[in-house]
Scaffold this motif. Structure first.
Motif, PDB file in Angstrom:
ATOM      1  N   ALA A   3      24.020   8.928  -6.391  1.00 61.66           N
ATOM      2  CA  ALA A   3      25.149   9.863  -6.519  1.00 61.66           C
ATOM      3  C   ALA A   3      25.591  10.511  -7.696  1.00 61.66           C
ATOM      4  N   ALA A  58      28.957  13.467  -9.192  1.00 62.67           N
ATOM      5  CA  ALA A  58      29.938  14.372  -8.884  1.00 62.67           C
ATOM      6  C   ALA A  58      30.394  14.743 -10.105  1.00 62.67           C
ATOM      7  N   MET A  80      37.028  17.485  -6.486  1.00 64.45           N
ATOM      8  CA  MET A  80      35.726  17.443  -6.824  1.00 64.45           C
ATOM      9  C   MET A  80      35.088  18.764  -6.969  1.00 64.45           C
ATOM     10  N   HIS A 117      29.469  17.640  -5.380  1.00 62.41           N
ATOM     11  CA  HIS A 117      29.168  15.961  -5.566  1.00 62.41           C
ATOM     12  C   HIS A 117      27.887  15.914  -4.473  1.00 62.41           C
ATOM     13  N   GLU A 118      27.014  15.121  -4.749  1.00 63.60           N
ATOM     14  CA  GLU A 118      25.913  14.826  -3.762  1.00 63.60           C
ATOM     15  C   GLU A 118      25.539  13.415  -3.803  1.00 63.60           C
ATOM     16  N   SER A 119      25.249  12.970  -2.666  1.00 65.35           N
ATOM     17  CA  SER A 119      24.759  11.303  -2.453  1.00 65.35           C
ATOM     18  C   SER A 119      23.709  11.151  -1.748  1.00 65.35           C
ATOM     19  N   VAL A 121      23.863  19.153  -8.860  1.00 67.49           N
ATOM     20  CA  VAL A 121      25.493  19.228  -8.767  1.00 67.49           C
ATOM     21  C   VAL A 121      26.109  19.901 -10.059  1.00 67.49           C
ATOM     22  N   ILE A 175      31.644   7.878  -4.877  1.00 71.47           N
ATOM     23  CA  ILE A 175      31.406   8.603  -6.233  1.00 71.47           C
ATOM     24  C   ILE A 175      32.769   9.127  -6.897  1.00 71.47           C
ATOM     25  N   ALA A 176      33.716   9.625  -6.037  1.00 76.76           N
ATOM     26  CA  ALA A 176      34.735  10.189  -6.784  1.00 76.76           C
ATOM     27  C   ALA A 176      35.729   9.416  -7.572  1.00 76.76           C
TER      28      ALA A 176
END
Length: 200
Positions: free
Chosen positions: A14, A16, A25, A28-30, A48, A189-190
């Motif tokens: 992940a 962000a 954010m 973001h990507e996970s 991202v 992730i944030a």
């Protein structure tokens, strides 16, 4: 402050872009991954950065999970963060996986203690206990599940982490029951970004 957050400690790859000035954010990507972080991470970060419409020179710092977690996954994330930090001349901030798990609940500022736990296999977990306000009650350690159960003395907890269900299964029957069980394969992730931003 613009923070690039990276997490490859457990079953996620992940990244962000957190903008602390707006509290949001930008991108973001996970990906849910048990393995393959090395191949997935840099293309994911590139996506991202593109989605966030920024360059590495505009980032103020990089936050990355530094364990506990998978040795291979951690090595991938830490190496990428260090390389990007050196190339862009930006500080790299390590964030523990346990604190990232606990952070969303500490942010709620509630009265219940929080037990963050990660499966260490063979009846053991990595864990830590903090109060609902974030004050340390039990420092991070690896221990058998029976030791985690001693945290019942702090009152009804909120259980978080990839071993939350495991801890719940071994929770003492005569103790106050957990007020919540949040089984997650990886932290949000944030909050890796927020914890990285909080370091002075």
């Amino acid at each position: 402050m613009l923070v690039l957050a990276i997490d490859t400690a457990l079953h996620a790859c992940a990244a962000a872009l957190l903008d602390t000035s707006t509290g949001a954010m930008r991108a973001h990507e996970s990906l849910d991954l048990a393995r393959g972080h090395a191949e997935a991470l840099m293309p994911l970060i590139a996506r991202v950065m593109k989605a966030g419409d920024t360059t590495f020179t505009h980032i103020d710092r990089i936050a990355v999970t530094n364990g506990p977690g998978s040795f291979t996954g951690l090595r991938v994330g830490l190496s990428a963060a260090r390389g990007l930090g050196l190339a862009a001349d930006r500080p790299v901030i390590g964030v523990t996986t346990l604190s990232a798990y606990a952070a969303p609940h500490v942010a709620e500022n509630n009265e219940h203690p929080i037990i963050a736990a990660i499966d260490a296999r063979h009846g053991h977990v990595y864990f830590q206990v903090v109060s609902g306000h974030g004050n340390p009650l039990v420092p991070p350690r690896v221990a058998p599940l029976s030791e985690v159960a001693r945290a019942a003395r702090f009152g009804a907890p909120r259980l978080v982490g990839d071993a939350a269900q495991l801890v719940a299964q071994h929770w003492p029957q005569d103790a106050a029951a957990p007020v919540g069980i949040e089984q997650r394969s990886a932290p949000d992730i944030a909050f890796v970004g927020w914890l990285g931003a909080a370091v002075s």
